[in-house]
Design an enzyme around this catalytic site. Structure first.
Site, short mmCIF file in Angstrom:
data_model
loop_
_atom_site.label_atom_id
_atom_site.label_comp_id
_atom_site.label_asym_id
_atom_site.label_seq_id
_atom_site.Cartn_x
_atom_site.Cartn_y
_atom_site.Cartn_z
N SER A 1 55.93 176.77 -26.63
CA SER A 1 55.82 175.41 -27.17
C SER A 1 56.91 174.49 -26.63
CB SER A 1 55.87 175.41 -28.71
OG SER A 1 57.16 175.77 -29.16
N TYR B 1 52.06 173.27 -26.51
CA TYR B 1 51.77 172.57 -27.76
C TYR B 1 53.09 172.12 -28.37
CZ TYR B 1 52.95 177.10 -29.73
OH TYR B 1 53.60 178.27 -30.04
N GLY C 1 59.87 179.51 -24.63
CA GLY C 1 59.06 180.55 -24.02
C GLY C 1 59.08 180.50 -22.51
#
Length: 121
Positions: A25, A58, A73
């Site tokens: 994200s 997102y 990530g």
């Protein structure tokens, strides 16, 4: 016919965090999400001005007032702290609606301070 149009963007934000081991994200200060009209968990594209990388992820909410833009990530390999980015969200609409649509643009300085009020592009 339905078209995919730019709904809004956060323009020239500065990356403040990069956490390779987070689940994924982009963390964005709640104030900026609201200013642009991006919802938590909404799909966004991130365009890295420094290195030309582009990726889809997102948005998640970072604390209000924190000025956070955190890349999480695997995408943390695509943007480093200090990089300037553009965060873009899209919306699908009919052609007639698209002709009348004005996307929201929030311009930010190198310290992630809003330098222009949200406006139509």
């Amino acid at each position: 016919m339905r078209l995919t149009m730019m709904k809004c963007k956060l323009h020239r934000a500065t990356v403040t965090q990069a956490d390779l081991h987070y689940e994924g994200s982009i963390s964005i200060d709640r104030d900026y999400l609201e200013a642009a009209g991006i919802l938590p968990h909404e799909q966004v594209d991130v365009l890295n001005i420094n290195n030309g990388e582009r990726f889809t992820t997102y948005a998640i909410e970072a604390p209000r007032g924190s000025r956070t833009f955190g890349i999480n990530g695997a995408a943390a390999r695509l943007a480093q702290v200090g990089d300037r980015i553009i965060v873009v969200a899209y919306a699908e609409m009919e052609a007639a609606e698209a002709e009348q649509h004005d996307p929201v643009v929030v311009l930010l300085d190198e310290h992630n301070k809003v330098i222009a009020k949200p406006q139509a592009a």
